[in-house]
Enzyme design. Structure first.
Site, PDB file in Angstrom:
ATOM      1  N   ARG A   1      71.365  32.614  44.789  1.00  0.00           N
ATOM      2  CA  ARG A   1      70.113  32.742  45.538  1.00  0.00           C
ATOM      3  C   ARG A   1      70.261  32.211  46.966  1.00  0.00           C
ATOM      4  O   ARG A   1      69.277  32.080  47.697  1.00  0.00           O
ATOM      5  CB  ARG A   1      68.987  32.002  44.795  1.00  0.00           C
ATOM      6  CG  ARG A   1      67.585  32.482  45.153  1.00  0.00           C
ATOM      7  CD  ARG A   1      66.542  31.879  44.224  1.00  0.00           C
ATOM      8  NE  ARG A   1      66.550  30.432  44.233  1.00  0.00           N
ATOM      9  CZ  ARG A   1      65.897  29.674  45.125  1.00  0.00           C
ATOM     10  NH1 ARG A   1      65.179  30.231  46.075  1.00  0.00           N
ATOM     11  NH2 ARG A   1      65.959  28.373  45.049  1.00  0.00           N
ATOM     12  N   LYS A   2      71.480  31.925  47.379  1.00  0.00           N
ATOM     13  CA  LYS A   2      71.718  31.442  48.741  1.00  0.00           C
ATOM     14  C   LYS A   2      71.786  32.641  49.695  1.00  0.00           C
ATOM     15  O   LYS A   2      72.799  32.890  50.347  1.00  0.00           O
ATOM     16  CB  LYS A   2      73.011  30.633  48.796  1.00  0.00           C
ATOM     17  CG  LYS A   2      72.950  29.352  47.964  1.00  0.00           C
ATOM     18  CD  LYS A   2      74.287  28.626  47.973  1.00  0.00           C
ATOM     19  CE  LYS A   2      74.242  27.364  47.121  1.00  0.00           C
ATOM     20  NZ  LYS A   2      75.556  26.674  47.071  1.00  0.00           N
ATOM     21  N   THR A   3      70.681  33.357  49.748  1.00  0.00           N
ATOM     22  CA  THR A   3      70.606  34.578  50.548  1.00  0.00           C
ATOM     23  C   THR A   3      69.858  34.318  51.848  1.00  0.00           C
ATOM     24  O   THR A   3      69.276  33.251  52.053  1.00  0.00           O
ATOM     25  CB  THR A   3      69.898  35.677  49.751  1.00  0.00           C
ATOM     26  OG1 THR A   3      68.681  35.154  49.213  1.00  0.00           O
ATOM     27  CG2 THR A   3      70.769  36.177  48.607  1.00  0.00           C
TER      28      THR A   3
END
Length: 297
Positions: free
Chosen positions: A141-143
């Site tokens: 989820r490190k977008t």
């Protein structure tokens, strides 16, 4: 229903086209000076896949929507998810010259990143399978805020799992959740109260003892954080043996996974390998859009 990559666009939410509108508004907030220069003559432009190595095409729905919102049409010459060698004539865009150029940079920037993520995702997956790993490779989820939809889409096209899309997708309890609630068991009980039967619960643990507690409390997925190298497989085996027939759960390993060390982490005692290497600092794929000179000029 077909499982073709062409149909990944069916996953996109109803709001996705408004994101494209916002991109265009951001790029031309006032006057289009260049558009004034070129006018509205009908033109044809070639989308060329360039660079120095093979790449995976990803992001077709977004690219097409950019130009459709500008009254242009796009004819694709290859399928989503296909690998191409540069230089490749990927698509043809037709429309008024100023409209083609209004969409050019927005569409190319998106396509370059989405295809870069798909290319990296496929490469990581291929390496893992080459090592004999049969589990799941997932992104994280490190977008990029505001661009998550495109980045997660690129992961799918590249053949890997998106992991959770946002905080409402699955319940992940990390160290801060556990410390704030008092214990792993308390955190899981609280999560179950609100998540109900439909939400999986994943818990990040830093030791075998913490993994034991999480499994006993009913976690669905155990993220073995900071358990790497030679310790990873033995810890996973001991826990599986201990809880065999008593609890069902999956093991996940995350963090510090690269192309060079993937062979050390790709062990089948671990069900899921999650990594941000497929989308953070990924190399973009070089595309260009070249308007063709009219034959009568």
């Amino acid at each position: 229903m077909s499982s073709s990559l062409e149909h990944f666009e069916y996953l996109l939410p109803p709001s996705w086209k408004t994101q494209v509108t916002a991109w265009l508004q951001e790029d031309t907030p006032s006057f289009d000076y260049g558009g004034f220069v070129v006018g509205e003559a009908q033109r044809e432009a070639y989308l060329l896949g360039k660079g120095h190595q093979a790449a995976v095409l990803a992001g077709k729905p977004f690219f097409t929507e950019v130009f459709e919102q500008l009254g242009c049409e796009v004819e694709w010459h290859m399928e989503e998810g296909q690998t191409f060698e540069p230089v490749k004539h990927v698509a043809t865009v037709r429309g008024k010259a100023r409209h083609v150029l209004l969409g050019e940079r927005v569409a190319l920037n998106m396509l370059a990143r989405c295809s870069g993520i798909a290319t990296k995702s496929k490469r990581i997956l291929d390496i893992a399978r080459g090592c004999g790993y049969q589990g799941i490779i997932a992104g994280t989820r490190k977008t990029t805020p505001g661009f998550r939809l495109v980045e997660k889409y690129g992961m799918l096209v590249g053949g890997i799992d998106c992991h959770r899309y946002d905080l409402s997708s699955m319940i992940m309890l990390k160290d801060n959740h556990i410390w704030s609630s008092g214990s792993i068991t308390t955190a899981i009980k609280q999560a179950r109260k609100v998540g109900g039967f439909s939400q999986l619960v994943e818990v990040e643990v830093g030791s075998e003892a913490e993994a034991d507690e999480a499994i006993d409390a009913g976690a669905d997925i155990i993220m073995l954080d900071n358990i790497e190298g030679d310790q990873l497989a033995p810890v996973a085996r001991r826990l599986r043996d201990k809880w065999s027939g008593k609890r069902k759960f999956l093991f996940e390993s995350s963090g510090n996974i690269t192309e060079t060390n993937l062979h050390e982490r790709a062990i089948n005692e671990i069900d899921i390998l999650s990594t941000s290497v497929v989308h953070q600092s990924v190399q973009h794929i070089d595309f260009s859009l070249k308007i063709q000179k009219p034959k009568d000029v």
